[in-house]
Design a protein around this motif. Structure first.
Motif, PDB file in Angstrom:
ATOM      1  N   SER A  35      12.141  47.859  53.527  1.00 33.34           N
ATOM      2  CA  SER A  35      13.245  46.941  53.250  1.00 33.34           C
ATOM      3  C   SER A  35      12.772  45.497  53.349  1.00 33.34           C
ATOM      4  CB  SER A  35      14.405  47.173  54.228  1.00 33.34           C
ATOM      5  OG  SER A  35      14.001  46.875  55.548  1.00 33.34           O
ATOM      6  N   SER A  36      13.382  44.660  52.545  1.00 36.28           N
ATOM      7  CA  SER A  36      13.125  43.227  52.533  1.00 36.28           C
ATOM      8  C   SER A  36      14.393  42.564  52.025  1.00 36.28           C
ATOM      9  CB  SER A  36      11.949  42.915  51.610  1.00 36.28           C
ATOM     10  OG  SER A  36      11.654  41.540  51.643  1.00 36.28           O
ATOM     11  N   LYS A  37      14.697  41.393  52.529  1.00 27.60           N
ATOM     12  CA  LYS A  37      15.983  40.799  52.173  1.00 27.60           C
ATOM     13  C   LYS A  37      15.887  39.286  52.038  1.00 27.60           C
ATOM     14  CE  LYS A  37      20.731  40.608  53.857  1.00 27.60           C
ATOM     15  NZ  LYS A  37      21.664  40.986  54.905  1.00 27.60           N
ATOM     16  N   VAL A  38      16.589  38.768  51.037  1.00 28.24           N
ATOM     17  CA  VAL A  38      16.797  37.336  50.880  1.00 28.24           C
ATOM     18  C   VAL A  38      18.310  37.147  50.785  1.00 28.24           C
ATOM     19  CG1 VAL A  38      16.422  35.287  49.459  1.00 28.24           C
ATOM     20  CG2 VAL A  38      14.626  37.026  49.634  1.00 28.24           C
ATOM     21  N   ALA A  39      18.891  36.469  51.754  1.00 27.85           N
ATOM     22  CA  ALA A  39      20.338  36.264  51.774  1.00 27.85           C
ATOM     23  C   ALA A  39      20.755  35.280  50.687  1.00 27.85           C
ATOM     24  CB  ALA A  39      20.775  35.740  53.137  1.00 27.85           C
ATOM     25  N   ALA A  40      21.977  35.458  50.198  1.00 29.79           N
ATOM     26  CA  ALA A  40      22.546  34.515  49.223  1.00 29.79           C
ATOM     27  C   ALA A  40      23.336  33.462  50.000  1.00 29.79           C
ATOM     28  CB  ALA A  40      23.460  35.250  48.257  1.00 29.79           C
ATOM     29  N   GLN A  41      23.050  32.219  49.735  1.00 24.24           N
ATOM     30  CA  GLN A  41      23.715  31.106  50.402  1.00 24.24           C
ATOM     31  C   GLN A  41      24.581  30.378  49.380  1.00 24.24           C
ATOM     32  OE1 GLN A  41      23.411  30.352  53.766  1.00 24.24           O
ATOM     33  NE2 GLN A  41      25.077  28.948  53.355  1.00 24.24           N
ATOM     34  N   GLU A  42      25.867  30.230  49.686  1.00 28.20           N
ATOM     35  CA  GLU A  42      26.741  29.528  48.753  1.00 28.20           C
ATOM     36  C   GLU A  42      26.563  28.024  48.921  1.00 28.20           C
ATOM     37  OE1 GLU A  42      31.267  29.800  47.079  1.00 28.20           O
ATOM     38  OE2 GLU A  42      30.952  30.223  49.194  1.00 28.20           O
ATOM     39  N   TYR A  43      26.473  27.335  47.794  1.00 32.94           N
ATOM     40  CA  TYR A  43      26.348  25.884  47.788  1.00 32.94           C
ATOM     41  C   TYR A  43      27.448  25.339  46.880  1.00 32.94           C
ATOM     42  CZ  TYR A  43      24.400  21.208  47.122  1.00 32.94           C
ATOM     43  OH  TYR A  43      24.218  19.851  47.074  1.00 32.94           O
ATOM     44  N   ILE A  44      28.308  24.483  47.452  1.00 32.60           N
ATOM     45  CA  ILE A  44      29.434  23.914  46.711  1.00 32.60           C
ATOM     46  C   ILE A  44      29.225  22.404  46.638  1.00 32.60           C
ATOM     47  CG2 ILE A  44      31.936  23.627  46.651  1.00 32.60           C
ATOM     48  CD1 ILE A  44      32.094  26.113  48.505  1.00 32.60           C
ATOM     49  N   TYR A  45      29.396  21.858  45.423  1.00 32.69           N
ATOM     50  CA  TYR A  45      29.249  20.411  45.257  1.00 32.69           C
ATOM     51  C   TYR A  45      30.165  19.937  44.131  1.00 32.69           C
ATOM     52  CZ  TYR A  45      26.280  21.437  41.207  1.00 32.69           C
ATOM     53  OH  TYR A  45      25.804  21.882  40.010  1.00 32.69           O
ATOM     54  N   THR A  99      -2.915  48.945  55.217  1.00 31.52           N
ATOM     55  CA  THR A  99      -2.354  49.580  54.033  1.00 31.52           C
ATOM     56  C   THR A  99      -1.456  50.748  54.417  1.00 31.52           C
ATOM     57  OG1 THR A  99      -4.257  51.062  53.814  1.00 31.52           O
ATOM     58  CG2 THR A  99      -4.317  49.005  52.548  1.00 31.52           C
ATOM     59  N   LEU A 100      -0.504  51.000  53.559  1.00 37.77           N
ATOM     60  CA  LEU A 100       0.308  52.202  53.610  1.00 37.77           C
ATOM     61  C   LEU A 100       0.018  52.939  52.313  1.00 37.77           C
ATOM     62  CD1 LEU A 100       2.572  54.086  54.592  1.00 37.77           C
ATOM     63  CD2 LEU A 100       4.184  52.559  53.455  1.00 37.77           C
ATOM     64  N   THR A 101      -0.569  54.116  52.423  1.00 31.33           N
ATOM     65  CA  THR A 101      -0.946  54.888  51.249  1.00 31.33           C
ATOM     66  C   THR A 101      -0.006  56.073  51.094  1.00 31.33           C
ATOM     67  OG1 THR A 101      -3.254  54.268  51.620  1.00 31.33           O
ATOM     68  CG2 THR A 101      -2.853  56.115  50.121  1.00 31.33           C
ATOM     69  N   VAL A 102       0.569  56.194  49.915  1.00 29.56           N
ATOM     70  CA  VAL A 102       1.453  57.311  49.580  1.00 29.56           C
ATOM     71  C   VAL A 102       0.619  58.317  48.791  1.00 29.56           C
ATOM     72  CG1 VAL A 102       3.556  57.998  48.368  1.00 29.56           C
ATOM     73  CG2 VAL A 102       3.439  55.752  49.477  1.00 29.56           C
ATOM     74  N   MET A 103       0.524  59.541  49.305  1.00 33.61           N
ATOM     75  CA  MET A 103      -0.262  60.590  48.663  1.00 33.61           C
ATOM     76  C   MET A 103       0.677  61.582  47.992  1.00 33.61           C
ATOM     77  SD  MET A 103      -3.285  59.633  49.650  1.00 33.61           S
ATOM     78  CE  MET A 103      -4.484  60.908  49.611  1.00 33.61           C
ATOM     79  N   ASP A 104       0.276  62.098  46.811  1.00 34.52           N
ATOM     80  CA  ASP A 104       1.094  63.110  46.144  1.00 34.52           C
ATOM     81  C   ASP A 104       0.713  64.502  46.653  1.00 34.52           C
ATOM     82  OD1 ASP A 104      -1.221  63.903  44.811  1.00 34.52           O
ATOM     83  OD2 ASP A 104      -0.622  63.040  42.892  1.00 34.52           O
ATOM     84  N   VAL A 112      -0.353  52.407  46.814  1.00 30.83           N
ATOM     85  CA  VAL A 112      -0.939  51.792  48.001  1.00 30.83           C
ATOM     86  C   VAL A 112      -0.239  50.455  48.217  1.00 30.83           C
ATOM     87  CG1 VAL A 112      -3.020  50.895  49.086  1.00 30.83           C
ATOM     88  CG2 VAL A 112      -3.159  52.904  47.601  1.00 30.83           C
ATOM     89  N   TYR A 113       0.370  50.307  49.378  1.00 32.10           N
ATOM     90  CA  TYR A 113       1.019  49.051  49.749  1.00 32.10           C
ATOM     91  C   TYR A 113       0.082  48.293  50.678  1.00 32.10           C
ATOM     92  CZ  TYR A 113       5.376  51.135  48.074  1.00 32.10           C
ATOM     93  OH  TYR A 113       6.344  51.717  47.300  1.00 32.10           O
ATOM     94  N   SER A 114      -0.152  47.026  50.402  1.00 27.82           N
ATOM     95  CA  SER A 114      -0.945  46.175  51.291  1.00 27.82           C
ATOM     96  C   SER A 114       0.015  45.416  52.184  1.00 27.82           C
ATOM     97  CB  SER A 114      -1.781  45.187  50.473  1.00 27.82           C
ATOM     98  OG  SER A 114      -2.685  45.877  49.659  1.00 27.82           O
ATOM     99  N   LEU A 115      -0.154  45.580  53.488  1.00 28.16           N
ATOM    100  CA  LEU A 115       0.703  44.926  54.474  1.00 28.16           C
ATOM    101  C   LEU A 115      -0.072  43.775  55.091  1.00 28.16           C
ATOM    102  CD1 LEU A 115       1.969  48.179  56.233  1.00 28.16           C
ATOM    103  CD2 LEU A 115       2.938  47.042  54.240  1.00 28.16           C
ATOM    104  N   ILE A 147       4.286  42.007  51.716  1.00 29.35           N
ATOM    105  CA  ILE A 147       3.873  43.336  51.273  1.00 29.35           C
ATOM    106  C   ILE A 147       3.616  43.268  49.769  1.00 29.35           C
ATOM    107  CG2 ILE A 147       6.239  44.130  50.952  1.00 29.35           C
ATOM    108  CD1 ILE A 147       5.310  46.886  51.982  1.00 29.35           C
ATOM    109  N   ALA A 148       2.571  43.925  49.316  1.00 31.35           N
ATOM    110  CA  ALA A 148       2.227  43.923  47.898  1.00 31.35           C
ATOM    111  C   ALA A 148       1.825  45.335  47.493  1.00 31.35           C
ATOM    112  CB  ALA A 148       1.080  42.959  47.622  1.00 31.35           C
TER     113      ALA A 148
END
Length: 155
Positions: A35-45, A99-104, A112-115, A147-148
């Motif tokens: 999981s990764s998150k970027v919150a939405a910030q309301e900006y009023i002008y 790394t996190l490696t997902v094997m089938d 392969v995720y690079s952390l 993470i990539a």
């Protein structure tokens, strides 16, 4: 009529490996999520004509978290507990690149995720009951700065 296109192969995972220099490699049976998150910030002008404008901007970011689970055993438990203890005491060597490696199911690398700059931020051992035949598990949350996704080495 257009030429037929092939659908990319969907990932079916059988095993997950977490590898870090200070930890070695540990196998997991479940990847509960990333999981990764970027919150939405309301900006009023008000614009130059006096109209009120409502927009959404990038807000507070939360670092990526990888949640993994495995059966509880002495060797894996000791490695994960030691890694988490390093983070709890603020030891700078608790952070590292890995790394996190997902094997089938055939044993080939799927993803392969690079952390980057990751550490064990949370551990949880499942509840156990004397005489119960259920497998005890340990859940590990790994927090990282980034993470990539890398192509698998066996592509």
């Amino acid at each position: 009529m257009s030429a037929a296109t092939t659908q990319p192969q969907v990932v079916t995972a059988a095993r997950f490996y977490l590898s870090f220099t200070n930890l070695g490699t540990i196998a997991f049976s479940e990847l509960q999520g990333i999981s990764s998150k970027v919150a939405a910030q309301e900006y009023i002008y008000n614009d130059d004509k006096g109209n009120t404008i409502h927009t959404k901007q990038f807000g507070k970011t939360e670092p990526p978290v990888v949640t993994l689970r495995r059966g509880l055993d002495a060797a894996g438990n000791a490695k994960l507990m030691a890694w988490h203890a390093m983070a709890r005491t603020g030891d700078p060597t608790a952070r590292g690149d890995g790394t996190l490696t997902v094997m089938d199911t055939s044993g080939k690398e799927s993803i392969v995720y690079s952390l980057h700059n990751a550490w064990c931020s949370e551990l949880q051992v499942s509840g156990m009951k004397a005489g119960d035949s259920a497998v005890a598990t340990i859940e590990c949350k790994v927090t990282c700065e980034s993470i990539a996704v890398s192509p698998p080495a066996t592509a």
